[in-house]
Design a protein around this motif. Structure first.
Motif, PDB file in Angstrom:
ATOM      1  N   ASP A  40       0.837  -1.205   0.000  1.00 55.44           N
ATOM      2  CA  ASP A  40       0.000   0.000   0.000  1.00 55.44           C
ATOM      3  C   ASP A  40       0.868   1.249   0.000  1.00 55.44           C
ATOM      4  OD1 ASP A  40      -2.315  -1.504   0.007  1.00 55.44           O
ATOM      5  OD2 ASP A  40      -2.681  -1.262   2.164  1.00 55.44           O
ATOM      6  N   TYR A  41       1.905   1.252   0.852  1.00 45.44           N
ATOM      7  CA  TYR A  41       2.823   2.389   0.905  1.00 45.44           C
ATOM      8  C   TYR A  41       3.460   2.606  -0.474  1.00 45.44           C
ATOM      9  CZ  TYR A  41       6.893   5.235   1.878  1.00 45.44           C
ATOM     10  OH  TYR A  41       7.833   6.230   1.831  1.00 45.44           O
ATOM     11  N   ALA A  45       3.154   5.880  -2.809  1.00 46.77           N
ATOM     12  CA  ALA A  45       4.373   6.619  -3.148  1.00 46.77           C
ATOM     13  C   ALA A  45       4.523   6.756  -4.657  1.00 46.77           C
ATOM     14  CB  ALA A  45       5.587   5.927  -2.548  1.00 46.77           C
ATOM     15  N   CYS A  46       4.166   5.722  -5.395  1.00 43.60           N
ATOM     16  CA  CYS A  46       4.298   5.768  -6.856  1.00 43.60           C
ATOM     17  C   CYS A  46       3.404   6.837  -7.482  1.00 43.60           C
ATOM     18  CB  CYS A  46       3.981   4.408  -7.457  1.00 43.60           C
ATOM     19  SG  CYS A  46       5.291   3.193  -7.210  1.00 43.60           S
ATOM     20  N   LYS A  47       2.312   7.155  -6.814  1.00 49.57           N
ATOM     21  CA  LYS A  47       1.408   8.193  -7.326  1.00 49.57           C
ATOM     22  C   LYS A  47       2.078   9.561  -7.342  1.00 49.57           C
ATOM     23  CE  LYS A  47      -2.659   5.719  -5.745  1.00 49.57           C
ATOM     24  NZ  LYS A  47      -3.718   5.657  -4.724  1.00 49.57           N
ATOM     25  N   PRO A  54       9.501   9.238  -1.652  1.00 45.81           N
ATOM     26  CA  PRO A  54       9.201   8.890  -0.259  1.00 45.81           C
ATOM     27  C   PRO A  54       7.921   9.571   0.208  1.00 45.81           C
ATOM     28  CG  PRO A  54      10.735  10.704  -0.299  1.00 45.81           C
ATOM     29  CD  PRO A  54      10.426  10.355  -1.747  1.00 45.81           C
ATOM     30  N   LEU A  55       7.228   8.924   1.093  1.00 46.96           N
ATOM     31  CA  LEU A  55       6.118   9.534   1.814  1.00 46.96           C
ATOM     32  C   LEU A  55       6.600   9.651   3.253  1.00 46.96           C
ATOM     33  CD1 LEU A  55       3.143   7.420   0.394  1.00 46.96           C
ATOM     34  CD2 LEU A  55       3.862   9.700  -0.307  1.00 46.96           C
TER      35      LEU A  55
END
Length: 80
Positions: A40-41, A45-47, A54-55
């Motif tokens: 999910d992370y 992050a790819c968005k 990084p988020l």
């Protein structure tokens, strides 16, 4: 790093780009209890775009949860 070995598996990272490495590490070496949250992370992050986005707030929240609850999981379920 070419190969990552953990108690949960082996991730051969040779010939992969950074985003691909993240998926291989998660799917092959991360503990099963964390795979869904890591995926999910990664999706979130790819968005953002970029090679290794990084988020930071979300990433640091994992550490905060560990300090508060003794686990990085969002729920209080036990790590097996």
């Amino acid at each position: 790093m070419d190969i990552l070995i953990t108690e949960n598996g082996l991730a051969n990272l040779r010939d992969f780009m950074p985003r691909e490495c993240a998926q291989v590490m998660t799917n092959n070496s991360a503990h099963a209890s964390y795979r869904d949250e890591l995926n999910d992370y990664f999706s979130n992050a790819c968005k953002m775009g970029g090679q290794t986005p990084p988020l930071l707030q979300e990433a640091l929240s994992w550490h905060a949860r560990f300090k508060e609850n003794g686990t990085m999981l969002k729920t209080n379920s036990c790590v097996v």
